[in-house]
Design a protein around this motif. Structure first.
Motif, PDB file in Angstrom:
ATOM      1  N   ILE A 285       0.831  -1.204   0.000  1.00 48.78           N
ATOM      2  CA  ILE A 285       0.000   0.000   0.000  1.00 48.78           C
ATOM      3  C   ILE A 285       0.866   1.255   0.000  1.00 48.78           C
ATOM      4  CG2 ILE A 285      -0.255   0.143   2.517  1.00 48.78           C
ATOM      5  CD1 ILE A 285      -2.985   0.897  -0.061  1.00 48.78           C
TER       6      ILE A 285
ATOM      7  N   THR B 241       2.320   1.658  -3.538  1.00 51.42           N
ATOM      8  CA  THR B 241       1.284   2.131  -4.459  1.00 51.42           C
ATOM      9  C   THR B 241       1.021   3.616  -4.278  1.00 51.42           C
ATOM     10  OG1 THR B 241       0.228  -0.062  -4.444  1.00 51.42           O
ATOM     11  CG2 THR B 241      -1.103   1.800  -5.195  1.00 51.42           C
ATOM     12  N   ILE B 242       0.902   4.051  -3.031  1.00 48.99           N
ATOM     13  CA  ILE B 242       0.650   5.463  -2.754  1.00 48.99           C
ATOM     14  C   ILE B 242       1.799   6.323  -3.261  1.00 48.99           C
ATOM     15  CG2 ILE B 242       0.559   7.155  -0.872  1.00 48.99           C
ATOM     16  CD1 ILE B 242      -1.207   5.213   0.666  1.00 48.99           C
TER      17      ILE B 242
ATOM     18  N   VAL C 133      -9.115  10.526  -2.560  1.00 49.12           N
ATOM     19  CA  VAL C 133      -9.169   9.058  -2.577  1.00 49.12           C
ATOM     20  C   VAL C 133      -7.938   8.469  -1.895  1.00 49.12           C
ATOM     21  CG1 VAL C 133      -9.053   7.031  -4.076  1.00 49.12           C
ATOM     22  CG2 VAL C 133     -10.663   8.865  -4.588  1.00 49.12           C
ATOM     23  N   LEU C 134      -6.763   9.015  -2.194  1.00 53.54           N
ATOM     24  CA  LEU C 134      -5.539   8.509  -1.573  1.00 53.54           C
ATOM     25  C   LEU C 134      -5.530   8.774  -0.069  1.00 53.54           C
ATOM     26  CD1 LEU C 134      -2.918   9.576  -4.258  1.00 53.54           C
ATOM     27  CD2 LEU C 134      -3.727   7.265  -3.771  1.00 53.54           C
TER      28      LEU C 134
ATOM     29  N   VAL D 117      -7.735   6.185   1.471  1.00 54.75           N
ATOM     30  CA  VAL D 117      -7.019   4.903   1.523  1.00 54.75           C
ATOM     31  C   VAL D 117      -6.042   4.891   2.696  1.00 54.75           C
ATOM     32  CG1 VAL D 117      -5.332   3.456   0.330  1.00 54.75           C
ATOM     33  CG2 VAL D 117      -7.279   4.408  -0.927  1.00 54.75           C
ATOM     34  N   SER D 118      -5.302   5.978   2.858  1.00 56.44           N
ATOM     35  CA  SER D 118      -4.365   6.100   3.977  1.00 56.44           C
ATOM     36  C   SER D 118      -5.090   6.022   5.312  1.00 56.44           C
ATOM     37  CB  SER D 118      -3.596   7.418   3.864  1.00 56.44           C
ATOM     38  OG  SER D 118      -2.775   7.638   4.976  1.00 56.44           O
TER      39      SER D 118
ATOM     40  N   VAL E  42      -8.131   4.725   5.983  1.00 60.04           N
ATOM     41  CA  VAL E  42      -8.701   3.390   6.208  1.00 60.04           C
ATOM     42  C   VAL E  42      -7.609   2.399   6.607  1.00 60.04           C
ATOM     43  CG1 VAL E  42      -9.829   1.433   5.069  1.00 60.04           C
ATOM     44  CG2 VAL E  42     -10.695   3.758   4.716  1.00 60.04           C
ATOM     45  N   THR E  43      -6.434   2.525   5.996  1.00 56.74           N
ATOM     46  CA  THR E  43      -5.312   1.650   6.361  1.00 56.74           C
ATOM     47  C   THR E  43      -4.900   1.876   7.809  1.00 56.74           C
ATOM     48  OG1 THR E  43      -4.524   1.728   4.076  1.00 56.74           O
ATOM     49  CG2 THR E  43      -2.977   0.934   5.738  1.00 56.74           C
TER      50      THR E  43
ATOM     51  N   TYR F 237      -7.593   0.309   9.980  1.00 56.47           N
ATOM     52  CA  TYR F 237      -7.466  -1.155   9.901  1.00 56.47           C
ATOM     53  C   TYR F 237      -6.294  -1.653  10.728  1.00 56.47           C
ATOM     54  CZ  TYR F 237      -5.765  -5.563   8.011  1.00 56.47           C
ATOM     55  OH  TYR F 237      -5.264  -6.845   7.895  1.00 56.47           O
TER      56      TYR F 237
ATOM     57  N   THR G  66       1.589   8.396   5.851  1.00 56.55           N
ATOM     58  CA  THR G  66       0.773   7.178   5.942  1.00 56.55           C
ATOM     59  C   THR G  66       1.461   6.150   6.826  1.00 56.55           C
ATOM     60  OG1 THR G  66      -0.153   7.553   3.736  1.00 56.55           O
ATOM     61  CG2 THR G  66      -0.326   5.324   4.631  1.00 56.55           C
TER      62      THR G  66
END
Length: 265
Positions: free
Chosen positions: A99, A102-103, A132-133, A136-137, A139-140, A143, A253
């Motif tokens: 992840i 990808t970022i 969006v990024l 994603v950061s 939510v990661t 999580y 992140t």
């Protein structure tokens, strides 16, 4: 539609860049849910270029790498060593490396389109991709915290241990806003604003160059040479900003993940 930056106008007056450039008209599929404008097209180009670079760099891996494979591996090592493993350690670094990689490369390739002739605008200069990024950061981060400590993650984040009970009335709202609201907002705005400002500056210098050289002429051409020089200087600076913003986004992140998996959670 012309993908080049605007230059001097036909009325003989100079008009500087405006925010309207970030809201171009449709190019394809106008009026449908799949409408594509200039910036969407730039994003597609950036993603295709990213996939192509990694496909070419990894399709024939060798023990003794060639130049292109070495370049790709060097880029991957920047994320693996300097971001993932340095902040998260070997175990968690390997776990979250996909992840983070990808970022980093998505931000980098989206940013760098801002200085490529014919594209001339960053794919991250409109809020969609940065948001969006950032999600994603975010939510990661959530999580990672829940995975590490399902029962105590939110409790320890909002109610830090060792704080006197009445002080929670002040501390908890601050922690809620700073940890679960401000982080995705700052990630989004930091990237977005840097790319907007960079684009506006480049358009300003090169539009001024065209205006001074071709519209005003005469002694004004000296100013055109100066604005052209400044345009090249800021192009180099924009390359630095593109790389730096990709690094900072991935780094932050990783920092958030590191905080989520810390032992106190």
């Amino acid at each position: 539609m012309n993908l080049l930056v605007p230059t001097a106008t036909d009325d003989g007056e100079f008009h500087g860049p405006s925010l309207e450039e970030f809201f171009p008209g449709p190019l394809l599929f106008e009026g449908t849910a799949f409408e594509i404008n200039r910036i969407m097209l730039v994003r597609f180009v950036a993603v295709i270029a990213l996939l192509l670079v990694f496909w070419l760099g990894t399709r024939r891996m060798r023990v003794v790498p060639g130049r292109f494979q070495s370049l790709v591996e060097m880029g991957l090592d920047v994320v693996r060593v300097n971001i993932a493993e340095d902040l998260l350690g070997k175990k968690d670094g390997k776990r979250f490396l996909p992840i983070l990689t990808t970022i980093f490369f998505m931000v980098l390739f989206m940013n760098i389109t801002g200085i490529i002739p014919g594209l001339n605008i960053a794919g991250t200069s409109v809020v969609g991709v940065p948001l969006v990024l950032a999600i994603v950061s975010y939510v990661t981060f959530i999580y990672a915290g829940i995975k590490k400590s399902p029962a105590n993650f939110f409790k320890n984040a909002l109610f830090p241990p060792g704080v006197p009970l009445p002080v929670y009335l002040i501390v908890t709202p601050i922690e809620l806003i700073s940890t679960f609201v401000i982080r995705p907002v700052t990630l989004t705005l930091r990237l977005l604003m840097n790319m907007i400002v960079g684009h506006l500056l480049l358009v300003l210098f090169f539009s001024a160059t065209s205006f001074f050289l071709f519209t005003m002429g005469g002694w004004w051409s000296i100013l055109g040479v100066g604005s052209l020089a400044m345009g090249f200087v800021f192009t180099l600076f924009e390359i630095l900003v593109a790389v730096l913003q990709a690094y900072v986004f991935a780094l932050l992140t990783a920092v958030y993940i590191q905080l989520a998996v810390a032992e106190e959670h």
